[in-house]
Design an enzyme around this catalytic site. Structure first.
Site, PDB file in Angstrom:
ATOM      1  N   HIS A 125       0.874  -1.177   0.000  1.00 24.49           N
ATOM      2  CA  HIS A 125       0.000   0.000   0.000  1.00 24.49           C
ATOM      3  C   HIS A 125       0.911   1.228   0.000  1.00 24.49           C
ATOM      4  O   HIS A 125       2.021   1.171   0.544  1.00 24.49           O
ATOM      5  CB  HIS A 125      -0.834  -0.055   1.288  1.00 24.49           C
ATOM      6  CG  HIS A 125      -1.878   1.004   1.409  1.00 24.49           C
ATOM      7  ND1 HIS A 125      -1.591   2.294   1.784  1.00 24.49           N
ATOM      8  CD2 HIS A 125      -3.224   0.968   1.229  1.00 24.49           C
ATOM      9  CE1 HIS A 125      -2.715   2.995   1.832  1.00 24.49           C
ATOM     10  NE2 HIS A 125      -3.714   2.212   1.495  1.00 24.49           N
ATOM     11  N   ASP A 202       3.417  -4.188   8.000  1.00 21.37           N
ATOM     12  CA  ASP A 202       2.163  -3.450   7.845  1.00 21.37           C
ATOM     13  C   ASP A 202       1.042  -4.461   8.078  1.00 21.37           C
ATOM     14  O   ASP A 202       0.756  -5.302   7.218  1.00 21.37           O
ATOM     15  CB  ASP A 202       2.110  -2.843   6.445  1.00 21.37           C
ATOM     16  CG  ASP A 202       0.762  -2.184   6.148  1.00 21.37           C
ATOM     17  OD1 ASP A 202      -0.179  -2.343   6.950  1.00 21.37           O
ATOM     18  OD2 ASP A 202       0.654  -1.528   5.098  1.00 21.37           O
ATOM     19  N   GLN A 205      -4.207  -5.090   7.387  1.00 19.63           N
ATOM     20  CA  GLN A 205      -5.218  -6.045   6.900  1.00 19.63           C
ATOM     21  C   GLN A 205      -5.070  -7.420   7.551  1.00 19.63           C
ATOM     22  O   GLN A 205      -5.719  -8.374   7.113  1.00 19.63           O
ATOM     23  CB  GLN A 205      -5.123  -6.195   5.370  1.00 19.63           C
ATOM     24  CG  GLN A 205      -5.310  -4.899   4.595  1.00 19.63           C
ATOM     25  CD  GLN A 205      -6.747  -4.371   4.620  1.00 19.63           C
ATOM     26  OE1 GLN A 205      -7.666  -5.000   5.147  1.00 19.63           O
ATOM     27  NE2 GLN A 205      -6.934  -3.189   4.051  1.00 19.63           N
ATOM     28  N   LYS A 228     -10.231  -0.325  10.901  1.00 21.10           N
ATOM     29  CA  LYS A 228     -10.388  -1.549  10.095  1.00 21.10           C
ATOM     30  C   LYS A 228     -10.713  -2.753  10.969  1.00 21.10           C
ATOM     31  O   LYS A 228     -10.688  -3.894  10.520  1.00 21.10           O
ATOM     32  CB  LYS A 228      -9.105  -1.832   9.305  1.00 21.10           C
ATOM     33  CG  LYS A 228      -8.802  -0.782   8.233  1.00 21.10           C
ATOM     34  CD  LYS A 228      -7.661  -1.243   7.372  1.00 21.10           C
ATOM     35  CE  LYS A 228      -7.048  -0.127   6.556  1.00 21.10           C
ATOM     36  NZ  LYS A 228      -7.879   0.381   5.484  1.00 21.10           N
ATOM     37  N   CYS A 367      -4.784   2.498  -3.575  1.00 22.06           N
ATOM     38  CA  CYS A 367      -3.508   3.009  -3.027  1.00 22.06           C
ATOM     39  C   CYS A 367      -2.396   1.983  -3.213  1.00 22.06           C
ATOM     40  O   CYS A 367      -1.566   1.777  -2.309  1.00 22.06           O
ATOM     41  CB  CYS A 367      -3.642   3.379  -1.556  1.00 22.06           C
ATOM     42  SG  CYS A 367      -4.887   4.605  -1.240  1.00 22.06           S
TER      43      CYS A 367
HETATM   44  N1  C6P Z   1      -6.239   0.548   2.996  1.00 19.22           N
HETATM   45  C1  C6P Z   1      -8.113   0.169   1.506  1.00 19.22           C
HETATM   46  O1  C6P Z   1      -9.215   0.424   1.057  1.00 19.22           O
HETATM   47  P1  C6P Z   1      -4.769   4.002   7.101  1.00 19.22           P
HETATM   48  O2  C6P Z   1      -5.421   4.777   5.994  1.00 19.22           O
HETATM   49  O3  C6P Z   1      -3.518   4.681   7.583  1.00 19.22           O
HETATM   50  O4  C6P Z   1      -5.697   3.618   8.181  1.00 19.22           O
HETATM   51  O5  C6P Z   1      -4.315   2.619   6.454  1.00 19.22           O
HETATM   52  C2  C6P Z   1      -3.413   2.613   5.405  1.00 19.22           C
HETATM   53  C3  C6P Z   1      -3.188   1.220   4.923  1.00 19.22           C
HETATM   54  C4  C6P Z   1      -1.934   0.661   5.084  1.00 19.22           C
HETATM   55  N2  C6P Z   1      -1.689  -0.608   4.712  1.00 19.22           N
HETATM   56  C5  C6P Z   1      -2.640  -1.384   4.176  1.00 19.22           C
HETATM   57  C6  C6P Z   1      -2.306  -2.788   3.810  1.00 19.22           C
HETATM   58  C7  C6P Z   1      -3.925  -0.865   3.973  1.00 19.22           C
HETATM   59  O6  C6P Z   1      -4.856  -1.648   3.441  1.00 19.22           O
HETATM   60  C8  C6P Z   1      -4.204   0.472   4.336  1.00 19.22           C
HETATM   61  C9  C6P Z   1      -5.553   1.083   4.087  1.00 19.22           C
HETATM   62  C10 C6P Z   1      -7.583   0.984   2.659  1.00 19.22           C
HETATM   63  O7  C6P Z   1      -7.420  -0.757   1.080  1.00 19.22           O
HETATM   64  C11 C6P Z   1      -7.682   2.455   2.397  1.00 19.22           C
HETATM   65  S1  C6P Z   1      -6.692   2.963   1.036  1.00 19.22           S
END
Ligand code: C6P
Length: 413
Positions: A125, A202, A205, A228, A367
């Protein structure tokens, strides 16, 4: 996979905790972007606002002590969830993105120099890519990338070719937000440590969907977001090994992160306060603590098994749709995410038509533009699942996709 707390989920009872599902025909299939919030989480935050709202770590009065206590209890719950050795290894941030940036600035500024290498994967991401690009630009370090196979699995064999004494860090997603691929991070961490490199995971997910044990993994840093995992927006987590957090300089300066301040110089508080400058997201951290209770009561193993059943059903049903391309590996190799495209229909149109059918999915580059380029597409449609989703949601998605095809054929005539 730890299955110790497995028991079948009572999905109907779970859905009753989410007012948004009063509309039983609404298929919410975008939990990878952000999950829905159950009543107990909202109630925990309401209780803070209604009965003990105040700032923390400073008030010498009852409600401030109560707020401090609840905030710190939330930290304990998060620490238990990921099996951190000490509660102080849990830093509250705004989200995964901020947690990764904190490491890139703070740890990165001390440990990354010209000629050093940082290994990433093509699955990342942007939140686990751009901060490392910025660090590389500041320091003269080089980014190297692990590729994926045609099935969307990490090509682990490449790691031994690019891992060297120059490697200082591997930053890797546990689960791809686009393909759902579960990466073999235990092997990656073991290989990195054998080469003297650190690992940033990271876990945006993964932590919401199955057991993640930081001591077992022996990862150096791990990041995830509250929104999430049934928690509110505005709160995230950085876990770090204590010795690393202790030697890292602060990320943001200000109140709450100091020990003493003079005109020209300050000394800093111990971790985690050193990394929590200013008034934090108090209600949100308390809400996250309640969300941890909620998903733990449901059982992380139960959530994982439930998502596996949904994924298998989704793969079977989607494969029958003419002109569909599904990206990523087989259900057993991934978490509850499925990306696809329909021939001749832009994924934004797919998502727009599905919305009129009361189905919410995400469409776009998610992203993860380097991954889109790898598949030679500009965007995909993506359905993602959580503990409240049902087989009926998936059937509704498939009906909606067929409906989208008939509409687009009519429009294009
Ligand atoms: N992915 C998706 O729709 P934040 O925005 O900081 O809470 O998370 C960022 C992020 C980082 N790593 C992974 C693997 C992610 O999936 C995400 C967030 C969302 O896939 C929003 S783009």
């Amino acid at each position: 996979m730890n299955t110790s707390d497995y028991r079948p989920l009572d999905v109907q009872a779970i859905r009753e905790d989410f007012p948004i599902f009063t509309d039983s025909s609404f298929a919410y299939l975008d939990s990878a972007a952000s999950t829905q919030t159950p009543r107990p989480v909202v109630e925990a935050m309401d209780a803070y606002y209604d009965t003990y709202r105040s700032n923390i770590h400073r008030g010498i009065y009852r409600i401030s002590e109560e707020a401090t206590d609840q905030y710190e209890k939330a930290r304990q719950k998060v620490a238990q969830l990921i099996n951190a050795q000490r509660t102080s290894q849990v830093v509250f941030t705004r989200n995964t993105t901020e947690s990764i940036n904190l490491v890139a600035y703070s740890w990165g500024s001390m440990n990354i120099h010209q000629g050093d290498e940082i290994i990433l994967t093509v699955l990342e991401h942007h939140s686990n890519l751009v901060p490392w690009q910025m660090l590389a630009q500041r320091t003269g370090a080089t980014l190297r990338f692990l590729e994926i196979t045609e099935q969307g699995l990490l090509d682990f064999t490449q790691l031994h070719d690019i891992l060297s004494e120059k490697t200082k860090l591997i930053a890797i997603t546990h689960v791809s937000n686009v393909l759902g691929t579960i990466n073999p991070i235990q092997s990656v961490i073991d290989a990195a440590h054998a080469a003297g490199a650190k690992v940033m995971v990271d876990a945006a997910q993964s932590v919401p969907h199955f057991h993640v044990d930081v001591q077992q993994l022996d990862c150096d840093f791990l990041a995830f977001s509250g929104h999430k995992m049934c928690g509110p927006t505005g709160v995230g987590v950085l876990y770090g090994k204590l010795e690393l957090l202790e030697e890292m300089p602060p990320f943001l300066g200000g109140g709450s992160m100091i020990r003493s301040v003079d005109r020209d110089i300050s000394t800093y508080a111990d971790v985690p306060a050193k990394f929590e400058a200013g008034t934090p997201s108090i209600a949100e951290a308390i809400g996250l603590g309640r969300a941890v209770d909620y998903i733990t009561q449901a059982g992380l193993a139960s959530i994982h098994v439930h998502e596996q059943e949904l994924l298998k059903h989704a793969h079977q049903q989607l494969q029958d749709i003419e002109g569909i391309t599904i990206y990523g590996p087989e259900p057993h190799q991934k978490a509850g995410v499925i990306s696809f495209n329909l021939d001749g229909i832009h994924p934004h149109d797919v998502a727009g038509i599905l919305d009129t059918y009361n189905v919410a999915i995400r469409a776009g580059h998610h992203c993860a533009q380097p991954l889109m380029k790898k598949f030679d597409v500009i965007a995909t449609a993506r359905a993602s699942f959580y503990l409240y989703n049902t087989i009926e949601d998936i059937d509704r998605l498939c009906d909606g996709l067929r409906y989208a095809q008939t509409i687009m054929i009519r429009r294009n005539k």
